[in-house]
Design a protein around this motif. Sequence first.
Motif, PDB file in Angstrom:
ATOM      1  N   ALA A  67       2.577  11.382   7.422  1.00  0.00           N
ATOM      2  CA  ALA A  67       3.368  11.708   6.443  1.00  0.00           C
ATOM      3  C   ALA A  67       4.075  12.887   6.728  1.00  0.00           C
ATOM      4  O   ALA A  67       5.344  12.957   6.320  1.00  0.00           O
ATOM      5  CB  ALA A  67       2.603  11.707   5.069  1.00  0.00           C
ATOM      6  N   TRP A 123       3.443  15.575  -2.261  1.00  0.00           N
ATOM      7  CA  TRP A 123       2.197  16.038  -2.700  1.00  0.00           C
ATOM      8  C   TRP A 123       2.052  16.828  -3.762  1.00  0.00           C
ATOM      9  O   TRP A 123       1.283  16.647  -4.697  1.00  0.00           O
ATOM     10  CB  TRP A 123       1.338  16.541  -1.393  1.00  0.00           C
ATOM     11  CG  TRP A 123      -0.047  16.991  -1.665  1.00  0.00           C
ATOM     12  CD1 TRP A 123      -0.531  17.919  -1.745  1.00  0.00           C
ATOM     13  CD2 TRP A 123      -0.934  15.977  -2.013  1.00  0.00           C
ATOM     14  NE1 TRP A 123      -2.211  18.040  -1.987  1.00  0.00           N
ATOM     15  CE2 TRP A 123      -2.273  16.740  -2.010  1.00  0.00           C
ATOM     16  CE3 TRP A 123      -1.053  14.540  -2.176  1.00  0.00           C
ATOM     17  CZ2 TRP A 123      -3.449  16.068  -2.496  1.00  0.00           C
ATOM     18  CZ3 TRP A 123      -2.374  13.892  -2.194  1.00  0.00           C
ATOM     19  CH2 TRP A 123      -3.472  14.639  -2.492  1.00  0.00           C
ATOM     20  N   LEU A 178      -7.698  11.783   0.020  1.00  0.00           N
ATOM     21  CA  LEU A 178      -6.428  11.384   0.037  1.00  0.00           C
ATOM     22  C   LEU A 178      -5.367  11.992   0.843  1.00  0.00           C
ATOM     23  O   LEU A 178      -4.418  11.355   1.633  1.00  0.00           O
ATOM     24  CB  LEU A 178      -5.786  11.073  -1.368  1.00  0.00           C
ATOM     25  CG  LEU A 178      -4.507  10.508  -1.613  1.00  0.00           C
ATOM     26  CD1 LEU A 178      -4.541   8.901  -1.011  1.00  0.00           C
ATOM     27  CD2 LEU A 178      -3.984  10.425  -3.280  1.00  0.00           C
ATOM     28  N   ILE A 180       5.218   4.602   2.323  1.00  0.00           N
ATOM     29  CA  ILE A 180       5.573   6.060   2.834  1.00  0.00           C
ATOM     30  C   ILE A 180       6.179   5.773   4.255  1.00  0.00           C
ATOM     31  O   ILE A 180       7.180   6.093   4.652  1.00  0.00           O
ATOM     32  CB  ILE A 180       4.426   6.949   3.103  1.00  0.00           C
ATOM     33  CG1 ILE A 180       3.833   7.468   1.730  1.00  0.00           C
ATOM     34  CG2 ILE A 180       4.695   7.959   4.313  1.00  0.00           C
ATOM     35  CD1 ILE A 180       2.559   8.042   1.896  1.00  0.00           C
ATOM     36  N   THR A 188       0.824  -1.221   0.210  1.00  0.00           N
ATOM     37  CA  THR A 188      -0.019   0.085   0.053  1.00  0.00           C
ATOM     38  C   THR A 188       0.797   1.176   0.054  1.00  0.00           C
ATOM     39  O   THR A 188       2.165   1.214   0.361  1.00  0.00           O
ATOM     40  CB  THR A 188      -0.853   0.234   1.453  1.00  0.00           C
ATOM     41  OG1 THR A 188      -0.114   0.375   2.434  1.00  0.00           O
ATOM     42  CG2 THR A 188      -1.657  -1.378   1.418  1.00  0.00           C
ATOM     43  N   LEU A 189       0.114   2.367  -0.202  1.00  0.00           N
ATOM     44  CA  LEU A 189       0.856   3.650  -0.387  1.00  0.00           C
ATOM     45  C   LEU A 189       1.147   3.991   1.125  1.00  0.00           C
ATOM     46  O   LEU A 189       2.388   4.457   1.402  1.00  0.00           O
ATOM     47  CB  LEU A 189       0.045   4.808  -0.711  1.00  0.00           C
ATOM     48  CG  LEU A 189       0.616   6.387  -0.860  1.00  0.00           C
ATOM     49  CD1 LEU A 189       2.122   6.148  -1.274  1.00  0.00           C
ATOM     50  CD2 LEU A 189      -0.317   7.101  -1.524  1.00  0.00           C
ATOM     51  N   ALA A 190       0.479   3.474   1.976  1.00  0.00           N
ATOM     52  CA  ALA A 190       0.952   3.871   3.379  1.00  0.00           C
ATOM     53  C   ALA A 190       2.083   3.023   3.863  1.00  0.00           C
ATOM     54  O   ALA A 190       2.784   3.739   4.528  1.00  0.00           O
ATOM     55  CB  ALA A 190      -0.397   3.624   4.200  1.00  0.00           C
ATOM     56  N   SER A 235      -6.082  11.258   4.315  1.00  0.00           N
ATOM     57  CA  SER A 235      -5.254  10.093   4.874  1.00  0.00           C
ATOM     58  C   SER A 235      -3.646  10.046   4.919  1.00  0.00           C
ATOM     59  O   SER A 235      -3.300   9.411   5.779  1.00  0.00           O
ATOM     60  CB  SER A 235      -5.825   9.213   3.735  1.00  0.00           C
ATOM     61  OG  SER A 235      -5.039   8.965   2.942  1.00  0.00           O
ATOM     62  N   LEU A 236      -3.182  10.653   4.319  1.00  0.00           N
ATOM     63  CA  LEU A 236      -1.682  11.117   4.332  1.00  0.00           C
ATOM     64  C   LEU A 236      -1.217  11.613   5.734  1.00  0.00           C
ATOM     65  O   LEU A 236      -0.356  11.202   6.246  1.00  0.00           O
ATOM     66  CB  LEU A 236      -1.001  11.639   2.975  1.00  0.00           C
ATOM     67  CG  LEU A 236      -1.451  10.867   1.717  1.00  0.00           C
ATOM     68  CD1 LEU A 236      -1.016  11.831   0.641  1.00  0.00           C
ATOM     69  CD2 LEU A 236      -0.494   9.721   1.611  1.00  0.00           C
ATOM     70  N   ASN A 252      -7.907   6.726  -0.412  1.00  0.00           N
ATOM     71  CA  ASN A 252      -6.978   6.712   0.688  1.00  0.00           C
ATOM     72  C   ASN A 252      -5.453   6.088   0.664  1.00  0.00           C
ATOM     73  O   ASN A 252      -5.645   5.215  -0.357  1.00  0.00           O
ATOM     74  CB  ASN A 252      -7.692   6.453   2.256  1.00  0.00           C
ATOM     75  CG  ASN A 252      -7.948   5.075   2.306  1.00  0.00           C
ATOM     76  OD1 ASN A 252      -7.077   4.004   2.117  1.00  0.00           O
ATOM     77  ND2 ASN A 252      -9.159   4.611   2.434  1.00  0.00           N
ATOM     78  N   ALA A 253      -4.646   6.373   1.556  1.00  0.00           N
ATOM     79  CA  ALA A 253      -3.281   5.743   1.216  1.00  0.00           C
ATOM     80  C   ALA A 253      -3.328   4.135   1.576  1.00  0.00           C
ATOM     81  O   ALA A 253      -2.340   3.524   1.174  1.00  0.00           O
ATOM     82  CB  ALA A 253      -2.518   6.430   2.458  1.00  0.00           C
ATOM     83  N   HIS A 254      -4.283   3.494   1.831  1.00  0.00           N
ATOM     84  CA  HIS A 254      -4.514   2.193   1.935  1.00  0.00           C
ATOM     85  C   HIS A 254      -5.132   1.579   0.922  1.00  0.00           C
ATOM     86  O   HIS A 254      -4.936   0.340   0.631  1.00  0.00           O
ATOM     87  CB  HIS A 254      -5.358   1.717   3.308  1.00  0.00           C
ATOM     88  CG  HIS A 254      -4.814   2.260   4.506  1.00  0.00           C
ATOM     89  ND1 HIS A 254      -3.597   1.639   5.167  1.00  0.00           N
ATOM     90  CD2 HIS A 254      -5.087   3.496   5.274  1.00  0.00           C
ATOM     91  CE1 HIS A 254      -3.133   2.211   6.295  1.00  0.00           C
ATOM     92  NE2 HIS A 254      -3.995   3.501   6.331  1.00  0.00           N
TER      93      HIS A 254
END
Length: 247
Positions: free
Chosen positions: A214, A226, A205, A137, A132-134, A208-209, A168-170
Motif C-alpha cells: 500500500a 491509515w 492490519l 487498494i 477484499t480491502l487488498a 498487512s497493508l 488483515n487486508a484480506h
Amino acid sequence: MIDAQVQPMPDGAVLYDAAAFGAAPQAACFEPAAAAAAWPRGGRGGVALVDTPAGRGVLRHYRRGGLAARFSADRYLWLGLERTRAFREFRLLMHLRAAGLAVPAPLAARVQREGLRYRADLVTGLIADARTLAETIHDGRADGDLAARIGQAIARLHGAGCWHADLNAHNVLIDATGTVWLIDFDRGRLRAPALGWQQQNLARLHRSLEKIGARRQSAAFDARFWHPLLAAYHAGLAGAATTRGLR
C-alpha cells in the motif's frame, strides 16, 4: 434470528442454523468435491463456494499452519465438542450477528472425531458482490471515506469485546453497497476491553497493508488512508464507551 441446533453423528456432530436449513444439512454441504466453485480467498488453503438449502455459502476446512502443519495438516486435539474450532467460531459469529455487526452468517459447522483428534469444517453465508480491502487498494479505489468506514467497523467489533485473531487486508470485505464486513473469525474470542489487544489488532492490519504494498502504491498512503481509519476508529470506540457508560 439464528436457531442453533446440534445434530449428533456417529463420528461427531453438526451444529447448524435450523431457521435457515430446516433439517440438518447433508454431508454434501461440507464436501469440496460438491463445491459450486473454487474460491481461493482467505483462510489457509482457500475456501470454496457451495450451494446449500440456505443459499450459497462459503465452505472452509480448518487447516493448521506453521510448524504444526508438518505433523498434522488438519487434525486438532479433542477437548470437547464446544471447544472445537468450528463450534467456537459458529457461536462467536452468532453473538456478533445478534449484536448487529456485519459479519458472515454462520450456517453449519461439522466436527468429525477420530479418537483424541478431530477435523472440522464451517459453512458461512456468502457476502455477495464483495471485494477484499487488498483488492480495493490494488485497484486504487481506497480513499478516506472507505478508511473511515473500516475504522468504524473495527471500533464496533472491539466495542463488542471481540478480538480478531487475524485482522488483515484480506479479511475486510466491501460489498456493492459500500458496507464493510469483517470475516474469518477462527480463533477469535470475546475479551474484556483493553488497549493492548485492540492496538495489536490494528498493528496487524497495518502490517498487512504494508505487505501488500500500500505504501509503495502511494507515498501518502498513511496520511490519505491509515490516519482517517485510526481517527474514525478512536471516535467510534469512544462513542461506544460513552454509550455503555450511560446504560
